[in-house]
Design an enzyme around this catalytic site. Sequence first.
Site, short mmCIF file in Angstrom:
data_model
loop_
_atom_site.label_atom_id
_atom_site.label_comp_id
_atom_site.label_asym_id
_atom_site.label_seq_id
_atom_site.Cartn_x
_atom_site.Cartn_y
_atom_site.Cartn_z
N TYR A 1 -17.73 -15.36 -6.18
CA TYR A 1 -16.76 -14.58 -6.88
C TYR A 1 -15.99 -13.63 -5.99
CZ TYR A 1 -14.13 -11.79 -10.64
OH TYR A 1 -13.26 -11.58 -11.42
N LYS B 1 -11.99 -13.52 -4.82
CA LYS B 1 -11.23 -12.52 -4.76
C LYS B 1 -10.59 -11.88 -3.68
CE LYS B 1 -10.70 -12.96 -9.32
NZ LYS B 1 -9.58 -13.49 -9.86
#
Length: 305
Positions: A158, A162
């Site tokens: 993640y 991002k």
Amino acid sequence: MSAVRLDDRVAIVTGAGRSLGRAYARALAEAGAAVVVNDVDAAAAETVVSEIIEAGGSAVAEAGPVGPTATAQALVDRAVAEFGRLDVLVANAGVLRDRVLWKMSDEDFNAVVDTHLRGSFTCGRAAAQHFRDRGEGGRIILIGSPAGQFGSFGQTNYSAVKAGIVAMARTWSLELARAGVTVNTIVPTALSPMTATIPEYTQAYHDHLAGLPIPEHLRRERALGSVDDVAPLVVWLASDRAAHVTGQAIGIGGDRLTLYSHPDVLATDDAPGGWSAEAIDSAWSERFAAMAQLSGPPSRREEPV
């Protein structure tokens, strides 16, 4: 009614069946945009479309998982077929597969990369092609996270996607500038099913669902409010008021609006003829160590062990 309007605009919002994506779709529609509501859950997408129409807006559902090029093209094609054009892409869809590095499987890693990073890429590419062909500019809004800015324990996948999304947006802002297309990343923080998995916020999330007010210290100090607190930034970035804003990472949540910096050089030193390991050791101790930055969000930083 807000003075920032999106009348006659057409927007796509991916992952719009619930939580933040739903809030973005509803807010864009309330500002006057027609919205293509995407979600992998067709029933959830249709529910959001019904909510928008019942409120006097215009929307259609286009179900499908983001990532594949075919889905991205189907979204653009649906916008054009239903509403005649596309003006705004909000690439919001995402999943979580949290594991520490040594326990993360290839499947956990790939699922997050395919949805967040590849999904933003394929949808962004399809939108950019449409905007360039039409020649009237456009807006691409990608979704970052504090995890991508600072790192986050247990979120290799993640955090990486991002951070990559912010870099992708900055690159696209350069590539699409002459076409009049702005590209920005928002960094939202809100009480949601995702933040509810963090133990210290679980009770606040359930209290919020029960209709209780969000504590002021969360709104001020942790930038945690409702998903509806985030949506105005999407509306603003989609509007003419933000036509001059591109390549930025802008955070919003609770009571706080944040502009994130671009990575910059903290310090340099030069050694004629190059560096030995011993010279690097000395330079680090004497010059660089005091400026080294810790990982993690500011409220959670600890000295490395």
